[in-house]
Design an enzyme around this catalytic site. Structure first.
Site, short mmCIF file in Angstrom:
data_model
loop_
_atom_site.label_atom_id
_atom_site.label_comp_id
_atom_site.label_asym_id
_atom_site.label_seq_id
_atom_site.Cartn_x
_atom_site.Cartn_y
_atom_site.Cartn_z
N THR A 105 2.00 -9.51 -10.56
CA THR A 105 0.93 -9.61 -9.57
C THR A 105 -0.34 -8.91 -10.09
O THR A 105 -0.31 -8.13 -11.03
CB THR A 105 1.33 -8.96 -8.23
OG1 THR A 105 1.28 -7.55 -8.36
CG2 THR A 105 2.71 -9.41 -7.78
N ASP A 117 0.85 -1.19 0.00
CA ASP A 117 0.00 0.00 0.00
C ASP A 117 0.89 1.24 0.00
O ASP A 117 1.74 1.39 0.88
CB ASP A 117 -0.90 0.00 1.24
CG ASP A 117 -1.89 -1.15 1.20
OD1 ASP A 117 -2.73 -1.18 0.30
OD2 ASP A 117 -1.79 -2.04 2.06
N LYS A 134 -0.09 10.16 0.70
CA LYS A 134 -0.16 11.45 1.39
C LYS A 134 0.88 11.52 2.50
O LYS A 134 1.06 10.55 3.25
CB LYS A 134 -1.55 11.66 2.00
CG LYS A 134 -2.64 11.82 0.96
CD LYS A 134 -3.99 12.00 1.61
CE LYS A 134 -5.06 12.03 0.54
NZ LYS A 134 -6.41 11.76 1.05
C1 LIG Z 1 -1.65 -2.87 -2.84
S1 LIG Z 1 -1.91 -4.46 -2.24
C2 LIG Z 1 -0.85 -5.49 -3.26
C3 LIG Z 1 -1.19 -6.95 -3.15
C4 LIG Z 1 -0.29 -7.90 -3.92
N1 LIG Z 1 1.06 -7.92 -3.36
C5 LIG Z 1 -0.25 -7.57 -5.39
O1 LIG Z 1 0.77 -7.04 -5.83
O2 LIG Z 1 -1.25 -7.82 -6.08
C6 LIG Z 1 -1.02 -4.44 -0.71
C7 LIG Z 1 -1.46 -5.53 0.23
O3 LIG Z 1 -0.63 -5.52 1.39
C8 LIG Z 1 -1.43 -5.86 2.48
N2 LIG Z 1 -0.77 -5.40 3.71
C9 LIG Z 1 -0.60 -4.12 4.12
N3 LIG Z 1 0.03 -4.07 5.30
C10 LIG Z 1 0.28 -5.37 5.64
C11 LIG Z 1 0.89 -5.97 6.76
N4 LIG Z 1 1.37 -5.23 7.77
N5 LIG Z 1 1.00 -7.31 6.79
C12 LIG Z 1 0.52 -8.06 5.78
N6 LIG Z 1 -0.08 -7.55 4.69
C13 LIG Z 1 -0.20 -6.21 4.62
C14 LIG Z 1 -2.77 -5.17 2.21
O4 LIG Z 1 -3.86 -5.73 2.92
C15 LIG Z 1 -2.89 -5.36 0.71
O5 LIG Z 1 -3.62 -6.51 0.37
#
Ligand SMILES: C[S@@+](CC[C@H](N)C(=O)[O-])C[C@H]1O[C@@H](n2cnc3c(N)ncnc32)[C@H](O)[C@@H]1O
Length: 233
Positions: free
Chosen positions: A213, A139, A143
């Site tokens: 991905t 993520d 901001k």
């Molecule tokens: C933007 S998505 C990308 C998902 C995947 N890696 C892709 O490229 O399709 C980022 C993912 O990281 C997860 N995420 C964020 N913080 C995390 C954490 N502390 N531990 C595990 N997952 C986390 C979110 O829930 C989200 O599904």
């Protein structure tokens, strides 16, 4: 784990993720939470230190994917390396449901899932216990006031270095320029990590073993993907 709930978790540091559930799980995926997840869940990291070799005796390598989204990358890497233990962490329950479906359909025996924050798992892992850590399109929190929610902070970077074996690898990929700069700055100053890039192609071109991905395909960022590959000294 049954009946995934919408209640946000209350543990740990600031949330680095957004929603934990977006829509009702499909019945088949909901069923897998009851039937498959208990068999392949990472033991509760709050209860005791984690022992990857106990999770999969004889595993030749141990990988950790943080934020696996829908689990496509995790499942493909697991299928390519059946002797490697693939630990995946993801708090977004629809993503966990999707990953369970991939594990089920592909008959993968080497995947273990933590339906929660990867930082809990990191904290419970012994020093020098992982061969690979993968953070793919985390993520971006673009901001300024949200930067503190980014997964890569000095503290987490030190944790990556701590849990990697000597020679182990960390891969961080983003398509947000500011996050690439942010992560590079922090990873470069982390004792024990060495950036492996020698030329621009090393961060501009996907490594040979990269699997595209779902998030990458959406091209939501403001730059082409930046691939940062670090080694543990
Ligand atoms: C933007 S998505 C990308 C998902 C995947 N890696 C892709 O490229 O399709 C980022 C993912 O990281 C997860 N995420 C964020 N913080 C995390 C954490 N502390 N531990 C595990 N997952 C986390 C979110 O829930 C989200 O599904």
């Amino acid at each position: 784990m049954s009946a995934p709930s919408d209640t946000p978790p209350t543990w740990g540091p600031l949330r680095s993720f957004g929603r934990i559930k977006s829509r009702t799980l499909k019945p088949r995926q909901a069923a897998l939470f009851d039937t498959l997840l208990p068999k392949i869940a990472v033991p509760d990291p709050a209860a005791a230190p984690l022992d990857p070799q106990a999770m999969m005796p004889g595993a030749e390598e141990v990988w950790l994917e943080i934020g696996f989204g829908g689990g496509e990358h995790l499942a493909e890497q697991a299928a390519r390396r059946p002797q490697a233990l693939m630990i995946g962490c993801e708090p977004f329950l629809n993503g966990v449901g999707s990953a369970l479906r991939h594990v089920d359909e592909r008959g993968l025996a080497n995947v273990r899932l933590h339906a929660g924050d990867a930082r809990e798992v990191l904290a419970a892992l012994p020093d020098a216990s992982l061969d690979r850590v993968m953070i793919l399109f985390p993520d971006p929190w673009p901001k300024g006031r949200h930067h503190k929610r980014r997964l890569v902070q000095d503290e987490t970077a030190c944790e990556f270095a701590r849990v990697l074996k000597p020679g182990g690898r960390l891969r961080f990929v983003t398509d947000w320029k500011d996050y690439a700069d942010w992560a590079l700055e922090r990873l470069l100053r982390t004792p024990g990590l060495i950036w492996l890039a020698e030329a621009a192609a090393d961060w501009r071109e996907a490594p040979a073993d990269h699997v595209v991905t779902r998030y990458e395909e959406k091209k939501l960022g403001d730059t082409a993907p930046v691939f940062l590959e670090f080694a543990r000294k």
